[in-house]
Design a protein around this motif. Sequence first.
Motif, PDB file in Angstrom:
ATOM      1  N   ASP A 212       0.850  -1.191   0.000  1.00 30.43           N
ATOM      2  CA  ASP A 212       0.000   0.000   0.000  1.00 30.43           C
ATOM      3  C   ASP A 212       0.889   1.245   0.000  1.00 30.43           C
ATOM      4  O   ASP A 212       1.988   1.212   0.541  1.00 30.43           O
ATOM      5  CB  ASP A 212      -0.836  -0.064   1.289  1.00 30.43           C
ATOM      6  CG  ASP A 212      -1.774   1.110   1.475  1.00 30.43           C
ATOM      7  OD1 ASP A 212      -2.173   1.729   0.479  1.00 30.43           O
ATOM      8  OD2 ASP A 212      -2.121   1.395   2.645  1.00 30.43           O
ATOM      9  N   LYS A 214       0.870   4.714   1.562  1.00 33.32           N
ATOM     10  CA  LYS A 214       0.097   5.449   2.573  1.00 33.32           C
ATOM     11  C   LYS A 214       0.210   6.957   2.437  1.00 33.32           C
ATOM     12  O   LYS A 214      -0.695   7.689   2.815  1.00 33.32           O
ATOM     13  CB  LYS A 214       0.603   5.108   3.973  1.00 33.32           C
ATOM     14  CG  LYS A 214       0.634   3.645   4.256  1.00 33.32           C
ATOM     15  CD  LYS A 214      -0.303   3.272   5.354  1.00 33.32           C
ATOM     16  CE  LYS A 214      -0.188   1.799   5.607  1.00 33.32           C
ATOM     17  NZ  LYS A 214      -1.396   1.136   5.904  1.00 33.32           N
ATOM     18  N   GLY A 226      -5.490   6.962   4.057  1.00 29.72           N
ATOM     19  CA  GLY A 226      -5.993   5.588   4.088  1.00 29.72           C
ATOM     20  C   GLY A 226      -5.271   4.704   3.079  1.00 29.72           C
ATOM     21  O   GLY A 226      -5.299   3.477   3.175  1.00 29.72           O
ATOM     22  N   GLY A 227      -4.602   5.312   2.127  1.00 33.31           N
ATOM     23  CA  GLY A 227      -3.886   4.551   1.087  1.00 33.31           C
ATOM     24  C   GLY A 227      -4.204   5.134  -0.287  1.00 33.31           C
ATOM     25  O   GLY A 227      -5.351   5.213  -0.681  1.00 33.31           O
ATOM     26  N   TYR A 272      -6.119  -8.633   8.652  1.00 33.57           N
ATOM     27  CA  TYR A 272      -5.116  -8.000   7.801  1.00 33.57           C
ATOM     28  C   TYR A 272      -3.967  -7.579   8.692  1.00 33.57           C
ATOM     29  O   TYR A 272      -4.147  -6.758   9.589  1.00 33.57           O
ATOM     30  CB  TYR A 272      -5.816  -6.851   7.096  1.00 33.57           C
ATOM     31  CG  TYR A 272      -5.055  -5.637   6.629  1.00 33.57           C
ATOM     32  CD1 TYR A 272      -3.915  -5.154   7.251  1.00 33.57           C
ATOM     33  CD2 TYR A 272      -5.527  -4.918   5.542  1.00 33.57           C
ATOM     34  CE1 TYR A 272      -3.276  -4.016   6.807  1.00 33.57           C
ATOM     35  CE2 TYR A 272      -4.893  -3.764   5.098  1.00 33.57           C
ATOM     36  CZ  TYR A 272      -3.768  -3.329   5.744  1.00 33.57           C
ATOM     37  OH  TYR A 272      -3.142  -2.203   5.320  1.00 33.57           O
ATOM     38  N   ASN A 288      -5.602  -4.967  11.050  1.00 33.50           N
ATOM     39  CA  ASN A 288      -6.919  -4.451  10.697  1.00 33.50           C
ATOM     40  C   ASN A 288      -7.882  -5.620  10.634  1.00 33.50           C
ATOM     41  O   ASN A 288      -7.498  -6.741  10.285  1.00 33.50           O
ATOM     42  CB  ASN A 288      -6.873  -3.722   9.348  1.00 33.50           C
ATOM     43  CG  ASN A 288      -6.046  -2.452   9.432  1.00 33.50           C
ATOM     44  OD1 ASN A 288      -6.081  -1.755  10.446  1.00 33.50           O
ATOM     45  ND2 ASN A 288      -5.289  -2.159   8.402  1.00 33.50           N
ATOM     46  N   ARG A 290     -10.479  -6.342   8.697  1.00 36.04           N
ATOM     47  CA  ARG A 290     -11.292  -6.183   7.483  1.00 36.04           C
ATOM     48  C   ARG A 290     -10.393  -6.235   6.259  1.00 36.04           C
ATOM     49  O   ARG A 290      -9.173  -6.296   6.401  1.00 36.04           O
ATOM     50  CB  ARG A 290     -11.960  -4.802   7.554  1.00 36.04           C
ATOM     51  CG  ARG A 290     -10.875  -3.771   7.826  1.00 36.04           C
ATOM     52  CD  ARG A 290     -11.297  -2.349   7.856  1.00 36.04           C
ATOM     53  NE  ARG A 290     -10.197  -1.525   8.310  1.00 36.04           N
ATOM     54  CZ  ARG A 290      -9.175  -1.126   7.574  1.00 36.04           C
ATOM     55  NH1 ARG A 290      -9.122  -1.446   6.296  1.00 36.04           N
ATOM     56  NH2 ARG A 290      -8.192  -0.419   8.073  1.00 36.04           N
ATOM     57  N   GLY A 292      -8.314  -4.545   3.435  1.00 34.95           N
ATOM     58  CA  GLY A 292      -7.695  -3.229   3.292  1.00 34.95           C
ATOM     59  C   GLY A 292      -8.369  -2.464   2.161  1.00 34.95           C
ATOM     60  O   GLY A 292      -8.962  -3.038   1.261  1.00 34.95           O
ATOM     61  N   ASP A 293      -8.267  -1.160   2.244  1.00 35.03           N
ATOM     62  CA  ASP A 293      -8.719  -0.299   1.157  1.00 35.03           C
ATOM     63  C   ASP A 293      -7.549   0.625   0.847  1.00 35.03           C
ATOM     64  O   ASP A 293      -7.227   1.480   1.666  1.00 35.03           O
ATOM     65  CB  ASP A 293      -9.944   0.520   1.615  1.00 35.03           C
ATOM     66  CG  ASP A 293     -10.560   1.312   0.468  1.00 35.03           C
ATOM     67  OD1 ASP A 293      -9.992   1.300  -0.644  1.00 35.03           O
ATOM     68  OD2 ASP A 293     -11.602   1.935   0.696  1.00 35.03           O
TER      69      ASP A 293
HETATM   70  N1  GLY Z   1      -4.842   0.804   3.228  1.00 37.11           N
HETATM   71  C1  GLY Z   1      -4.778   0.676   4.626  1.00 37.11           C
HETATM   72  C2  GLY Z   1      -6.023   0.235   5.271  1.00 37.11           C
HETATM   73  O1  GLY Z   1      -6.930  -0.276   4.666  1.00 37.11           O
HETATM   74  O2  GLY Z   1      -6.101   0.393   6.480  1.00 37.11           O
END
Ligand code: GLY
Length: 468
Positions: A212, A214, A226-227, A272, A288, A290, A292-293
């Motif tokens: 990712d 960031k 968030g990325g 994650y 995390n 969930r 990732g986004d």
């Molecule tokens: N891309 C980092 C996140 O989903 O927390």
Amino acid sequence: MRFLVVGGGAREHAIGVALVRANAEVVVASANTNPGLEAIASASLRTDPTDAPRVVEFARALRVDAAVIGPETPLAAGVADALRAAEVPTVGPSKDAARIESSKVFCRELLARHQILASPRVLAPSSVDEVDRAVAEIGSPFVVKPDGLTAGKGVWVQGADFSEAKEGATYAKSLLLQGGRVLLEEKLEGEEFSQMAFVTDDGVYPMPAVQDFKRALEGNRGGNTGGMGSYSQRDHLLPFLSATDRDAAIEVVRRTVDALREDGMRYRGVLYGGFMLTARGPVLVEFNARFGDPEGINALTLYEDGDFAALLLGVATGHVDPNLVRFRLRSTVVKYLVPPGYGDRPKPGGLLEIDAPAIEAEGVHVLFGSVEAAGPGTVRLGNSRGVALVGEASAIHEAGSRVEAALAHVRGDYYVRHDIGTKEDLARRVEHLRQLRAPGAKPSPLPLSVAPPAAPPSSAGTPEQLIG
Ligand code: GLY
Ligand code: AMP
């Protein structure tokens, strides 16, 4: 099968697309009206996604077979518990287990208690008076982290978000004065990667590793976001990540699931691990609870055209057929188009003209996030990450070039990181790790295992908690 998708970002759009591809029906509960989800959902509810009673009422009224929760805030608010109580099988951990993400102190304590030696050195000063001593003990460079959810934006890293140790100390004190808890961590040097896995009652099923980006700006400058984008490599490793290092990270994820279970928390969802690959191997930066986004978008793009609905239903009910967890051997690059100023002061409201059919015709996928429909082929950018473009190819840089070429079909005022997935950037990262691992390289001044016991308390005052 009918699925409720909770959340309205590009990650949730990707989840919806994967479900529809598996012939499932999708309904959506989200705060925003995501044009991509609107186009594929058979029903949608505008709601604060953390409003458990409303989400449950919607799920029951529509008799959904299962739910999948995208973002962290509903998980931290107990929406998965409420759905399960209403007998809706749900992909997403309970509020208790989601503390692995929603409380960084909980996460570090869990790892320390179960002797999972994957944390950097970390201290949790419990009062303002303890901060300076904790800073001295950790040493520079260090990182200041508020305990709770900050959407990737509350963490301050020395050398990037502050320079002098005393600025970091002042920030830590301000967080404590606001009534929160705070962690001070050794700053890890290396390359970050995300290792997600589906977690059921009896298994941990890893997804491809992803990197990712960031920081808001090219060259990894600007604020934490968030990325801004992410890439994955054909063999599910990364240019700087060997199978041995990835396996070590997966082992940390597995042991953490065991630790949660031993502490009485069942986990059905996606876990994650955010890792830093250091000279000494992978060290856990955060968990995390969930997808990732954007990292989930890379993984979902690679999901083998099997039955994603059956896979998610299996996760939600606690058991999956391992044959359903298959990812194609291709490289992917995701780039987010964001409003100008994103990461600091975003300027929302700009219009983007996107020729999605032309982009899709070139094999690049368009996923919508924080945008609203504004006429045919046009969307209005909101405050956050607007549109994700996803390219795939044999090599990462080719996937990146495909996304860049697709930008010819986008007009408007937006920012995108052109450096994601370029040959130059990949080479820099490989070289970074090579230098860190070279014989004679200066080792990290602090051990990466569980920190030694706290010094005995001096006559006055309580020493800060030292939690490994
Ligand atoms: N891309 C980092 C996140 O989903 O927390
Ligand atoms: P987190 O919310 O814990 O993921 O932190 C956000 C970002 O801050 C991470 O993705 C890293 O880039 C950075 N970060 C967090 N902890 C550390 C650490 N101990 N050393 C270096 N960078 C870190």
